[in-house]
Design an enzyme around this catalytic site. Structure first.
Site, mmCIF file in Angstrom:
data_model
loop_
_atom_site.group_PDB
_atom_site.id
_atom_site.type_symbol
_atom_site.label_atom_id
_atom_site.label_comp_id
_atom_site.label_asym_id
_atom_site.label_seq_id
_atom_site.Cartn_x
_atom_site.Cartn_y
_atom_site.Cartn_z
ATOM 1 N N ARG A 87 0.829 -1.216 0.000
ATOM 2 C CA ARG A 87 0.000 0.000 0.000
ATOM 3 C C ARG A 87 0.857 1.258 0.000
ATOM 4 O O ARG A 87 0.520 2.271 0.614
ATOM 5 C CB ARG A 87 -0.960 0.026 1.197
ATOM 6 N N SER A 137 -11.079 0.988 3.000
ATOM 7 C CA SER A 137 -10.374 0.576 4.219
ATOM 8 C C SER A 137 -9.667 1.791 4.818
ATOM 9 O O SER A 137 -8.808 2.383 4.172
ATOM 10 C CB SER A 137 -9.358 -0.521 3.899
ATOM 11 N N GLU A 161 -4.991 4.630 5.853
ATOM 12 C CA GLU A 161 -4.730 4.397 4.435
ATOM 13 C C GLU A 161 -5.106 5.609 3.583
ATOM 14 O O GLU A 161 -4.359 5.969 2.676
ATOM 15 C CB GLU A 161 -5.476 3.152 3.951
#
Length: 357
Positions: A168, A245, A349
């Protein structure tokens, strides 16, 4: 052509969370050349800049953005020569809706992104976050990222090795230097999916991990799973009014994971084992959703207008009437609760604009 610049455009109308105050200046770019020109103009004027795609991974201040917001409205995709035998190269504009791109790839018999179906946002955001889901990451198929380098004042192509892809993460994340203009993907010419790597997806498909299925079946099943978790944007479903998320899955050292195991046994019982997925360097990835739920923040939790999704504990939502301040208060409560119980500090995130967690 680009739309004329406008003042006072509410950014809440351009984010999936439906949060964010006004932009001092808002311009839409319909071609890569217009995108680069708009960015260069803002830089030359010394203005703060926010490049906006689908707004699916942004948490924007209630005060808005005191600068120029450039919305990327490019949307082309072209087939190119090159690549290994049995593959195809597709050059996609940054403003193309990501799921439209995935849908096209599956329909035309190209595999490698089918498990990334249903992810909101646009192509340009995918290398920034190194978007991933259900065992696939976008970095596995990226052959080139074309950027406008604001430091050099030029357009250039970056090979995957220059992109710093990690879980990520990438060289683009947390940096204002590069504006993603186009992404070149190298995909397999096959009607079959890439080997199914994610256990939940394999179970739903009725196959073993590592097996391949028709890519269309993989896509349909991923969409079904994501809808069940409120992760496919639906205007009629308040649970999808989120940034996806909100926290990344923690990647821990062996010592940190051993501490987590001890804390889990202490709080939840000696037979309870936290999820563990081996990573490189002896590290272990665990589940943020599991930590959140076991820390007492269950689906639907929230005393204020911001809530944890009723379908998935990783999504923080704005069912209606929430502010960014409300959302961040809930995020901080969750982060503090997980750290207190399990000793793990969750990391957000979504990109924060004008705010910090």
């Amino acid at each position: 052509m680009s739309a004329a610049p406008a003042a006072g455009v509410l950014l809440a109308d351009h984010t999936t969370l439906r949060l964010g105050g006004p932009a001092a200046r808002f311009v839409s770019a319909a071609a890569t050349e217009e995108l680069i020109a708009a960015v260069a103009e803002a830089d030359a004027a010394g203005e703060r800049l926010l490049v906006l795609g689908g707004g699916s991974n942004l948490v924007v201040s209630d005060d808005g953005f005191d600068g120029t917001v450039v919305r990327v409205d490019t949307g082309g995709v072209r087939t190119e020569a090159g690549g290994a035998e049995g593959t195809v190269r597709l050059r996609a504009d940054a403003g193309l809706e990501w799921d439209r791109f995935v849908e096209r790839c599956v329909a035309e018999g190209y595999s490698g992104v089918e498990c990334l179906s249903g992810i909101p946002g646009r192509v340009g955001a995918t290398p920034i976050q190194n978007v991933g889901a259900y065992g696939q990451s976008v970095s596995e198929t990226v052959a080139e990222v074309v950027v406008y380098d604001r430091e050099r004042g030029e357009r250039r192509a970056m090979a995957p090795a220059e992109c710093g892809f990690a879980y990520r993460d990438s060289v683009f994340k947390g940096s204002d230097r590069y504006v993603v203009c186009e992404v070149v993907f190298e995909l397999e010419r096959s009607g079959l999916s890439a080997p199914v790597a994610y256990a939940e997806l394999a179970r739903r498909l009725g196959v073993g991990r590592g097996e391949r299925v028709p890519a269309a079946d993989a896509r349909a099943t991923v969409l079904e799973l994501r809808r069940g978790k409120g992760m496919v944007v639906d205007p009629d479903d308040p649970d999808t009014r989120s940034a996806g998320s909100f926290f990344t899955n923690p990647v821990l050292t062996e010592a940190e994971f051993e501490d987590l195991r001890k804390r889990a046994a202490e709080h939840l019982g000696p037979d309870v084992e936290p999820p563990a997925f081996p990573e490189s360097g002896g590290r272990v990835k665990t589940s943020a959703a599991w930590l959140i739920d076991r820390a007492g923040f269950t689906k639907g939790y929230g005393a204020g207008p911001a809530r944890i999704s009723g379908k998935h504990t990783l999504a923080l939502t704005n069912p209606g009437g929430a502010t960014t301040r409300d959302l961040l208060a809930l995020a901080r409560e969750v982060r503090a609760g997980v750290a207190d119980r399990f000793g793990v500090v969750l990391v957000n995130e979504p990109v924060m604009v004008g705010v910090q967690l």
